[in-house]
Design a protein around this motif. Structure first.
Motif, PDB file in Angstrom:
ATOM      1  N   LYS B  30      -9.352 -11.008  -8.528  1.00 14.45           N
ATOM      2  CA  LYS B  30      -8.621 -10.053  -7.701  1.00 14.45           C
ATOM      3  C   LYS B  30      -7.547  -9.425  -8.562  1.00 14.45           C
ATOM      4  N   LEU B  31      -7.230  -8.177  -8.213  1.00 13.10           N
ATOM      5  CA  LEU B  31      -6.183  -7.481  -8.963  1.00 13.10           C
ATOM      6  C   LEU B  31      -4.825  -7.818  -8.378  1.00 13.10           C
ATOM      7  N   LEU B  32      -3.891  -8.075  -9.254  1.00  9.79           N
ATOM      8  CA  LEU B  32      -2.524  -8.364  -8.835  1.00  9.79           C
ATOM      9  C   LEU B  32      -1.628  -7.233  -9.321  1.00  9.79           C
ATOM     10  N   ALA B  33      -1.075  -6.481  -8.379  1.00  8.55           N
ATOM     11  CA  ALA B  33      -0.111  -5.427  -8.766  1.00  8.55           C
ATOM     12  C   ALA B  33       1.284  -5.995  -8.536  1.00  8.55           C
ATOM     13  N   GLY B  34       1.981  -5.530  -7.518  1.00 10.74           N
ATOM     14  CA  GLY B  34       3.313  -6.089  -7.249  1.00 10.74           C
ATOM     15  C   GLY B  34       3.246  -7.478  -6.622  1.00 10.74           C
ATOM     16  N   GLY B  35       2.111  -7.798  -6.045  1.00 14.41           N
ATOM     17  CA  GLY B  35       1.931  -9.130  -5.459  1.00 14.41           C
ATOM     18  C   GLY B  35       2.593  -9.314  -4.101  1.00 14.41           C
ATOM     19  N   THR B  36       3.202  -8.275  -3.569  1.00 17.00           N
ATOM     20  CA  THR B  36       3.973  -8.471  -2.336  1.00 17.00           C
ATOM     21  C   THR B  36       3.089  -8.656  -1.104  1.00 17.00           C
ATOM     22  N   ASP B  37       1.860  -8.221  -1.179  1.00 17.31           N
ATOM     23  CA  ASP B  37       0.896  -8.564  -0.137  1.00 17.31           C
ATOM     24  C   ASP B  37       0.045  -9.748  -0.577  1.00 17.31           C
ATOM     25  N   LEU B  38      -0.504  -9.644  -1.778  1.00 14.62           N
ATOM     26  CA  LEU B  38      -1.526 -10.592  -2.207  1.00 14.62           C
ATOM     27  C   LEU B  38      -1.001 -12.033  -2.274  1.00 14.62           C
ATOM     28  N   LEU B  39       0.185 -12.219  -2.852  1.00 17.74           N
ATOM     29  CA  LEU B  39       0.672 -13.592  -3.012  1.00 17.74           C
ATOM     30  C   LEU B  39       0.957 -14.230  -1.656  1.00 17.74           C
ATOM     31  N   GLY B 111       6.623  -3.495  -4.931  1.00 19.34           N
ATOM     32  CA  GLY B 111       5.431  -3.013  -4.242  1.00 19.34           C
ATOM     33  C   GLY B 111       4.975  -1.666  -4.791  1.00 19.34           C
ATOM     34  N   THR B 112       3.657  -1.511  -4.951  1.00 20.02           N
ATOM     35  CA  THR B 112       3.114  -0.278  -5.512  1.00 20.02           C
ATOM     36  C   THR B 112       2.370   0.510  -4.438  1.00 20.02           C
ATOM     37  N   ILE B 113       2.182   1.780  -4.717  1.00 23.90           N
ATOM     38  CA  ILE B 113       1.453   2.614  -3.758  1.00 23.90           C
ATOM     39  C   ILE B 113      -0.016   2.215  -3.734  1.00 23.90           C
ATOM     40  N   GLY B 115      -1.222  -0.786  -4.188  1.00 24.97           N
ATOM     41  CA  GLY B 115      -1.313  -2.019  -3.395  1.00 24.97           C
ATOM     42  C   GLY B 115      -1.247  -1.713  -1.911  1.00 24.97           C
ATOM     43  N   ASN B 116      -0.396  -0.781  -1.539  1.00 31.34           N
ATOM     44  CA  ASN B 116      -0.246  -0.400  -0.131  1.00 31.34           C
ATOM     45  C   ASN B 116      -1.553   0.203   0.398  1.00 31.34           C
ATOM     46  N   ILE B 117      -2.195   1.003  -0.440  1.00 30.21           N
ATOM     47  CA  ILE B 117      -3.440   1.655  -0.027  1.00 30.21           C
ATOM     48  C   ILE B 117      -4.581   0.639   0.077  1.00 30.21           C
ATOM     49  N   ALA B 124       0.655   0.294   7.239  1.00 30.98           N
ATOM     50  CA  ALA B 124       1.189   0.617   5.905  1.00 30.98           C
ATOM     51  C   ALA B 124       1.940   1.948   5.960  1.00 30.98           C
ATOM     52  N   ASP B 125       3.154   1.939   5.430  1.00 27.93           N
ATOM     53  CA  ASP B 125       4.013   3.102   5.646  1.00 27.93           C
ATOM     54  C   ASP B 125       3.699   4.301   4.766  1.00 27.93           C
ATOM     55  N   SER B 126       3.017   4.095   3.649  1.00 27.98           N
ATOM     56  CA  SER B 126       2.734   5.271   2.806  1.00 27.98           C
ATOM     57  C   SER B 126       1.544   6.072   3.342  1.00 27.98           C
TER      58      SER B 126
HETATM   59  C1  FAD Z   1       9.063  -8.784   2.876  1.00 28.57           C
HETATM   60  C2  FAD Z   1       8.003  -7.730   2.868  1.00 28.57           C
HETATM   61  C3  FAD Z   1       8.252  -6.549   3.514  1.00 28.57           C
HETATM   62  C4  FAD Z   1       7.274  -5.551   3.505  1.00 28.57           C
HETATM   63  N1  FAD Z   1       7.554  -4.387   4.151  1.00 28.57           N
HETATM   64  C5  FAD Z   1       6.632  -3.405   4.167  1.00 28.57           C
HETATM   65  C6  FAD Z   1       6.899  -2.180   4.835  1.00 28.57           C
HETATM   66  O1  FAD Z   1       7.974  -1.975   5.392  1.00 28.57           O
HETATM   67  N2  FAD Z   1       5.931  -1.228   4.847  1.00 28.57           N
HETATM   68  C7  FAD Z   1       4.728  -1.422   4.221  1.00 28.57           C
HETATM   69  O2  FAD Z   1       3.899  -0.533   4.248  1.00 28.57           O
HETATM   70  N3  FAD Z   1       4.459  -2.580   3.587  1.00 28.57           N
HETATM   71  C8  FAD Z   1       5.363  -3.577   3.543  1.00 28.57           C
HETATM   72  N4  FAD Z   1       5.077  -4.749   2.908  1.00 28.57           N
HETATM   73  C9  FAD Z   1       3.742  -4.929   2.304  1.00 28.57           C
HETATM   74  C10 FAD Z   1       3.671  -4.634   0.816  1.00 28.57           C
HETATM   75  O3  FAD Z   1       4.905  -4.739   0.189  1.00 28.57           O
HETATM   76  C11 FAD Z   1       3.097  -3.266   0.515  1.00 28.57           C
HETATM   77  O4  FAD Z   1       1.856  -3.112   1.130  1.00 28.57           O
HETATM   78  C12 FAD Z   1       2.981  -2.992  -0.998  1.00 28.57           C
HETATM   79  O5  FAD Z   1       2.782  -1.633  -1.204  1.00 28.57           O
HETATM   80  C13 FAD Z   1       1.841  -3.750  -1.650  1.00 28.57           C
HETATM   81  O6  FAD Z   1       1.813  -3.407  -3.032  1.00 28.57           O
HETATM   82  P1  FAD Z   1       1.710  -4.509  -4.173  1.00 28.57           P
HETATM   83  O7  FAD Z   1       1.770  -3.772  -5.455  1.00 28.57           O
HETATM   84  O8  FAD Z   1       2.697  -5.560  -4.003  1.00 28.57           O
HETATM   85  O9  FAD Z   1       0.229  -5.040  -3.888  1.00 28.57           O
HETATM   86  P2  FAD Z   1      -0.440  -6.445  -4.220  1.00 28.57           P
HETATM   87  O10 FAD Z   1       0.031  -7.475  -3.280  1.00 28.57           O
HETATM   88  O11 FAD Z   1      -0.335  -6.737  -5.671  1.00 28.57           O
HETATM   89  O12 FAD Z   1      -1.937  -6.064  -3.895  1.00 28.57           O
HETATM   90  C14 FAD Z   1      -2.380  -5.773  -2.586  1.00 28.57           C
HETATM   91  C15 FAD Z   1      -3.896  -5.608  -2.583  1.00 28.57           C
HETATM   92  O13 FAD Z   1      -4.262  -4.443  -3.297  1.00 28.57           O
HETATM   93  C16 FAD Z   1      -5.116  -4.745  -4.401  1.00 28.57           C
HETATM   94  N5  FAD Z   1      -4.727  -3.818  -5.458  1.00 28.57           N
HETATM   95  C17 FAD Z   1      -3.475  -3.596  -5.900  1.00 28.57           C
HETATM   96  N6  FAD Z   1      -3.486  -2.590  -6.804  1.00 28.57           N
HETATM   97  C18 FAD Z   1      -4.768  -2.175  -6.924  1.00 28.57           C
HETATM   98  C19 FAD Z   1      -5.412  -1.145  -7.688  1.00 28.57           C
HETATM   99  N7  FAD Z   1      -4.704  -0.348  -8.507  1.00 28.57           N
HETATM  100  N8  FAD Z   1      -6.743  -0.981  -7.562  1.00 28.57           N
HETATM  101  C20 FAD Z   1      -7.461  -1.783  -6.741  1.00 28.57           C
HETATM  102  N9  FAD Z   1      -6.916  -2.753  -5.990  1.00 28.57           N
HETATM  103  C21 FAD Z   1      -5.565  -2.955  -6.078  1.00 28.57           C
HETATM  104  C22 FAD Z   1      -4.885  -6.185  -4.679  1.00 28.57           C
HETATM  105  O14 FAD Z   1      -5.983  -6.784  -5.287  1.00 28.57           O
HETATM  106  C23 FAD Z   1      -4.631  -6.726  -3.280  1.00 28.57           C
HETATM  107  O15 FAD Z   1      -5.839  -6.924  -2.632  1.00 28.57           O
HETATM  108  C24 FAD Z   1       6.031  -5.759   2.868  1.00 28.57           C
HETATM  109  C25 FAD Z   1       5.799  -6.971   2.224  1.00 28.57           C
HETATM  110  C26 FAD Z   1       6.754  -7.954   2.222  1.00 28.57           C
HETATM  111  C27 FAD Z   1       6.484  -9.231   1.514  1.00 28.57           C
END
Ligand code: FAD
Lengths: 765, 291
Positions: B30-39, B111-113, B115-117, B124-126
């Motif tokens: 699995k891909l780990l970007a910011g990890g804020t969802d995945l972890l 958190g990355t865009i 990851g949000n997508i 998801a807010d974006s």
């Molecule tokens: C305390 C807290 C508050 C939050 N509040 C909000 C909020 O207000 N609004 C909101 O929308 N979200 C919120 N989130 C959710 C999260 O932060 C977002 O969805 C964030 O954008 C996820 O990005 P990430 O880089 O951390 O993704 P990750 O956790 O690293 O990855 C998420 C998923 O995307 C996949 N992935 C990531 N990058 C890629 C890529 N480039 N290509 C293919 N697959 C990929 C990963 O494999 C994983 O399945 C919150 C999370 C926490 C922990």
């Protein structure tokens, strides 16, 4: 600080501030003793079920597992402060989803977590008792053999019928308040090990090391001397660590295996297994005269204590004692029930039963003010109790009573004076309002025996060590006690070392709860200084043959008979040389009266008071309430440390705001739906209002330097002040907290406010 | 109960090509970007444990660029970077507004865009801004590049049109035009760090106080983010008057199918969809002097 300055009232920066801010302070969860076992707890899968059998064979043979413990391993399997109704590990039955069934101790965390899943428990699920009113019915399933009423009390004072008969105004309401979760930063945590003498040492977050030790010793069926409890810095407690949490489990593992052990609850485990604030249903009928005098109060209180009594019986007393508010209500009828259900466990939480009834009463008072058309603060002033008054239970208000002064300050405050001035709001769907509420609660443990000791040791370098079992749960008691010692002995505060919360080394200052610890420790400290004075007299008498008539502490040392000054280092040296010892103990007992019939601890002699004013902005189209400003006026007695004082009140205001608007523990059929901090929301920094804290420094004669308790008072009237402000802003009368956006929205819609904005085009269904 | 993650391997490739090679290796990474969802999901057991490819250090996927009427955002761009980007603030202000509301500062920093997508939460807010800005996603793999419109990408609740071996590399949006104004909205249960109960984005193309065109998307009220064509239709060609704004807002009900969950009931979400759309239209009307 100059030598002439006084420490009492000085904004001394806490000694633990730097280490806590930089992350070097050690909490129980930071400790990893050599060779420790990871402990994991198997918790009940059902809110209510019989246990037919437990098969731990698969778990025991899992690699890395050292021990699996069940009820069969617990010598005395019931604990609890007021009722020994709670199993250390469940035997016949489970009564809530967090109930512990077995412990696994393993070499690795993974093995411990894995093995827990391998324990087979044969359950026979029973219907869950989840509604406290249904639980009171005779045909309800029983949570305990003895029935579902944990405690019931009915009290009558004065002629209620007569008062209602002559009342001009009667206001009636049923109020409900939610389950609040402590959500401390540090979850329940601790370690244990055997010391060189083979005694069990438990180092854990807690609020009462000596009482925890007694609970451990009782469960393990060993003498208390076989157990030592140390409470290091605690990352928040708010009452949630007043009962035993991880301590007995840790001691049991170490006793069975001889090995050190570590148990730190995960957040989810903490949310499920930890105690909560009692959810309540309160019915009130209040009678008043046209000129604004409160005449009578008829109250029914139902508190859901969940699966076990914990500290519930005392919480119910506090509810009863404070349900009439800080007013001269001349008659009252109170029926109070503490009910067992399968909704987890409720126990102590800042305010200890008072915030629930304060919400009900202060809503009632506001509604009466509206009915009469009188300023709500004026109405409260007409009725405010004064020092020396006989309160509704027939008890005399002996301690300082500053509620009238607080109300006066509130009345003159700009937030109140200008509350109706038209500020323009950004959008047509916003409403603004300012609300007020008063609060009261006894501090110390009232009519129950309440005693505590503190030691003072003079070091040969002239410094001082103060010892006591008070716990540093974040409130700053250590610094405040050091300040009092510095003041009494006239030494720089840096020269006062504080040794706290270790059953082996600090005398029993009893529980750190009920806003009592500074009052207790401070008074015990005063006694210790008196004992030290006597000791100096003994010394001088031995050395010179004459007993000095006066001994006083000065910046230069002790002044004997107003001529000889003996520096403290010299005094310590001479005490040691002559075999008197350099340590004294002071013991203080809180004055008390006989409890009124049917209660445990009513009445208190000492009370805290406060007034909260809150400004709210309500969005009528969403039900969202924001709180830009709160003013807390607190009868603080003499403030010992203004930084600690303000910190306590600000924290309490934010916690009270969460209680009023945000914190909603959703429990369905005994299962908690909001098990994490993503669904159980507590206020964020963006929710926190601008808070102005105003101390009204009444002087408490019995307190150390005039001080009184302040730990809980800040939260008492926050929720009613906020909800009263919403009522003022929108003209609706909410009766339930937390007043979440959705809850308020439906109320506003029912009240026609939404449709008024929508016009014909926007109206739906 | 918490899932131990001690045995998870984390690979840190040096460039995108190496990522793609690893992704095609069938080891179920699995891909780990910011990890804020995945972890969070791995720890809770919501997502089965697997080894991870940490892509958070790949600078080549972290950018905001402008090219002939479009804005291109690298998948690894964080929400802090998006919120602060001058390009986003100028040409896609509704996305900057949304970025500001993602969790807290800590979450925005991690958190990355992308990851949000890919996490594809309906809340998801974006996403609502991406829907009204006709976003296109660039998916790359060893087999080549695919470009897909955002509404084709989501097939249902957390069902994505992504193939094994694919990486989301870039999001491309149209820049808002001179006559266009818009806002993002979000209803959370507290002021900071809240997950949306309802969110959305509105763009109006205005001629004075007359609506030439409208684009409206809402989140958390259906299995995926949805556009609200009925509401858009009501607005088209009309002046921003009270009755028009309410009528359009009410029309949003035809596009949504909310459910009850721990954060709110379906009935409340319906009310909030209507009211938020109204409040947003009203704010826009106010800004152009129409009310
Ligand atoms: C305390 C807290 C508050 C939050 N509040 C909000 C909020 O207000 N609004 C909101 O929308 N979200 C919120 N989130 C959710 C999260 O932060 C977002 O969805 C964030 O954008 C996820 O990005 P990430 O880089 O951390 O993704 P990750 O956790 O690293 O990855 C998420 C998923 O995307 C996949 N992935 C990531 N990058 C890629 C890529 N480039 N290509 C293919 N697959 C990929 C990963 O494999 C994983 O399945 C919150 C999370 C926490 C922990």
């Amino acid at each position: 600080m100059s030598s002439m300055a006084s420490y009492v009232g000085a904004p001394v920066v806490r000694r633990d501030a730097f280490e806590k801010a930089t992350g070097t302070a050690n909490y129980a969860s930071d400790l990893f003793p050599d060779g420790f076992l990871w402990v994991s707890v198997l918790r009940s899968r059902y809110p209510h079920a019989l246990i037919k059998g437990i098969d731990a064979r698969r778990a025991r043979s899992h690699p890395g597992v050292v021990a699996v413990l069940t009820h069969e391993d617990v010598p005395v399997n019931r604990f609890g402060v007021f009722a020994k109704d709670r199993p250390v590990l469940c035997d016949d039955k489970v009564r809530y989803i967090g109930d512990p069934v077995a412990l696994v101790a393993a070499e690795t965390r993974e093995a411990a977590l894995e093995a827990v899943k391998l324990i087979d428990v044969d359950y026979e699920p029973l219907p869950a008792v989840t509604d406290p009113i249904a639980a009171l019915r005779a045909d309800s399933p029983r949570v305990h053999e003895s029935g579902n009423i944990c405690r019931q009390t009915s009290l009558r004072f004065g002629d209620v019928e007569e008062a209602f008969a002559r009342a001009d105004i009667v206001v009636e309401g049923t109020y409900t308040t939610g389950t609040q979760i402590h959500a401390f930063l540090e979850t329940e945590a601790g370690i244990s090990y055997l010391d060189e003498k083979g005694r069990i040492v438990v180092v854990a977050g807690g609020q009462s090391p000596h009482r925890d030790r007694a609970e451990i010793a009782h469960a393990l069926n060993v003498p208390a001397e076989q157990v030592r409890v140390i409470t290091p810095y605690v990352g928040g407690a708010f009452g949630g660590k007043d009962d035993v949490t991880v301590q007995i489990h840790l001691a049991l593992v170490t006793a069975k295996t001889g090995r050190p052990a570590r148990l730190v609850l995960s957040r989810e485990e903490s949310m499920i297994s930890g105690t909560k604030r009692h959810p309540a249903i309160i019915k009130m009928r209040t009678a008043a005269s046209r000129d604004g005098r409160l005449l009578a109060n008829e109250v029914e209180i139902i508190y859901d204590t969940g699966a076990y009594a914990a500290l519930g019986p005392a919480v119910l007393d506090v509810a009863i004692e404070n349900c009439n508010g800080p007013y001269r209500v001349s008659s009252a009828r109170i029926d109070a029930y503490l009910v067992y259900t399968n909704n987890m466990v409720a126990s102590a939480f800042r305010g200890f039963g008072a915030p629930q009834v304060m919400f009900a009463m202060e809503r009632q008072v506001d509604r009466i003010a509206r009915r009469i058309g009188i300023d709500p603060i004026e109405l409260r002033m007409i009725n405010a109790i004064r020092k020396g008054d006989i309160y509704v239970f027939g008890n005399k208000m002996e301690g300082s009573v500053g509620i009238y002064e607080c109300l006066k300050v509130a009345m003159d405050h700009p937030i109140w004076r200008d509350r109706r001035k038209d500020g323009t709001l950004e959008y047509p769907w916003l409403r603004r309002g300012v609300g007020v509420a008063a609060g009261m609660k006894g501090y110390t443990i009232g009519a129950l025996p309440d005693r505590g000791s503190v030691s003072v040791e003079l070091k040969r370098d002239g410094s001082v060590v103060v010892g006591g079992s008070f716990t540093e749960i974040g409130q700053g008691v250590v610094e405040s006690v050091a300040q009092l010692a510095a003041e009494l002995l006239k030494v720089p505060v840096e020269r006062v070392q504080v040794l706290f919360a270790d059953t082996e080394r600090s005398p029993d200052t009893s529980v750190t709860s009920a806003s009592r610890q500074l009052f207790l420790a401070g008074n015990a400290l005063r006694k210790a200084v008196v004992a030290l004075t006597e000791r100096v007299k003994d010394l001088v008498e031995l050395e010179t043959g004459g007993r000095p008539t006066s001994v006083t502490f000065t910046e230069k040392g002790v002044l004997v008979n107003s001529n000889e000054v003996m520096p403290l280092n010299e005094l310590a040296e001479r005490l040691e040389l002559r075999g008197f010892g350099r340590m004294v103990i002071g013991t203080y007992e809180v004055p008390k009266v006989e409890p009124i019939a049917g209660t445990l601890e009513i009445p208190h002699l000492f009370f805290m008071f406060g007034v909260t004013m809150a400004e709210v902005i309500v969005n009528v189209l969403t039900g969202t309430v924001t709180v830009p400003r709160v003013v807390a006026v607190i009868d603080a007695g003499r403030v010992i440390n203004p930084i600690n004082f303000t910190g306590q009140i600000e924290g309490a205001v934010v916690q009270g705001l969460g209680y009023a608007l945000i914190e909603e523990a959703k429990i369905v059929g005994g299962y908690l739906q909001t098990k994490d901090l993503s669904t159980y929301l507590i206020p964020s920094s963006k929710d926190a209002p601008t808070i102005e804290v105003i101390p009204v420094e009444t002087f408490e004669e019995e307190g150390p330097f005039g001080a009184k308790g302040i730990g809980e008072v800040g939260i008492l009237s926050v929720a009613p002040a906020i909800v009263n402000a919403v009522a003022e802003a929108c003209g609706v009368e909410p009766t339930s907290i937390p007043l979440t956006p959705e809850k308020l929205y439906w109320l506003l819609k029912e009240g026609g406010l939404v449709d008024r904005l929508r016009g014909n085009e926007g109206r739906i269904g | 109960m918490e899932v131990p993650l001690h045995d998870v391997d984390v690979l840190v490739p040096k460039d995108v090509t190496e990522v793609l090679r690893l992704l095609s290796s069938r080891r179920g990474f699995k891909l780990l970007a910011g990890g804020t969802d995945l972890l969070v999901q791995l720890r809770s057991g919501a997502v089965p444990k697997s080894d991870l490819i940490d892509i958070s250090g790949l600078r080549e996927l972290r950018y905001v660029k402008r090219s002939n009427g479009h804005i291109a955002i690298g998948a690894l761009t964080t929400f802090s970077e998006i919120a602060e980007s001058e390009i986003v603030k100028r040409y896609a202000p509704i996305l900057a507004e949304a970025a500001e509301t993602i969790g807290s500062v800590q979450i925005m920093n991690k958190g990355t865009i992308g990851g949000n997508i890919i996490n594809a939460s309906p809340a998801a807010d974006s996403l609502p801004p991406l829907y009204v800005l006709d976003a296109e996603l660039k998916l790359i793999s060893l087999n080549g590049t695919r470009i897909m419109g955002i509404s084709d990408f989501y097939k249902g609740y957390k069902m994505l049109e992504i193939r094994p071996g694919e990486l989301l590399a870039e999001v491309k949006l149209r820049a808002m035009g001179a006559g266009e104004v818009g806002h993002f909205f979000k209803h959370g249960l507290r002021q900071g760090d809240a997950i949306s109960v309802v969110n959305g984005a509105v763009i109006l193309d205005l001629d004075g106080d007359k609506v030439r065109n409208a684009a409206i998307a809402l989140g958390a009220v259906a299995p995926t983010v949805v556009r609200a064509p009925e509401a858009e239709k009501v607005l088209k060609g009309k002046k921003l008057r009270e009755d028009v704004m309410w009528e359009a807002s009410r029309a949003v009900l035809k596009s949504i199918s909310p459910i009850d969950d721990v954060r709110g009931s379906a009935a409340y979400r319906r009310e909030m969809s209507v009211n938020y759309l109204y409040m947003t239209l009203w704010r826009l009307a106010k800004e152009v002097g129409a009310v």
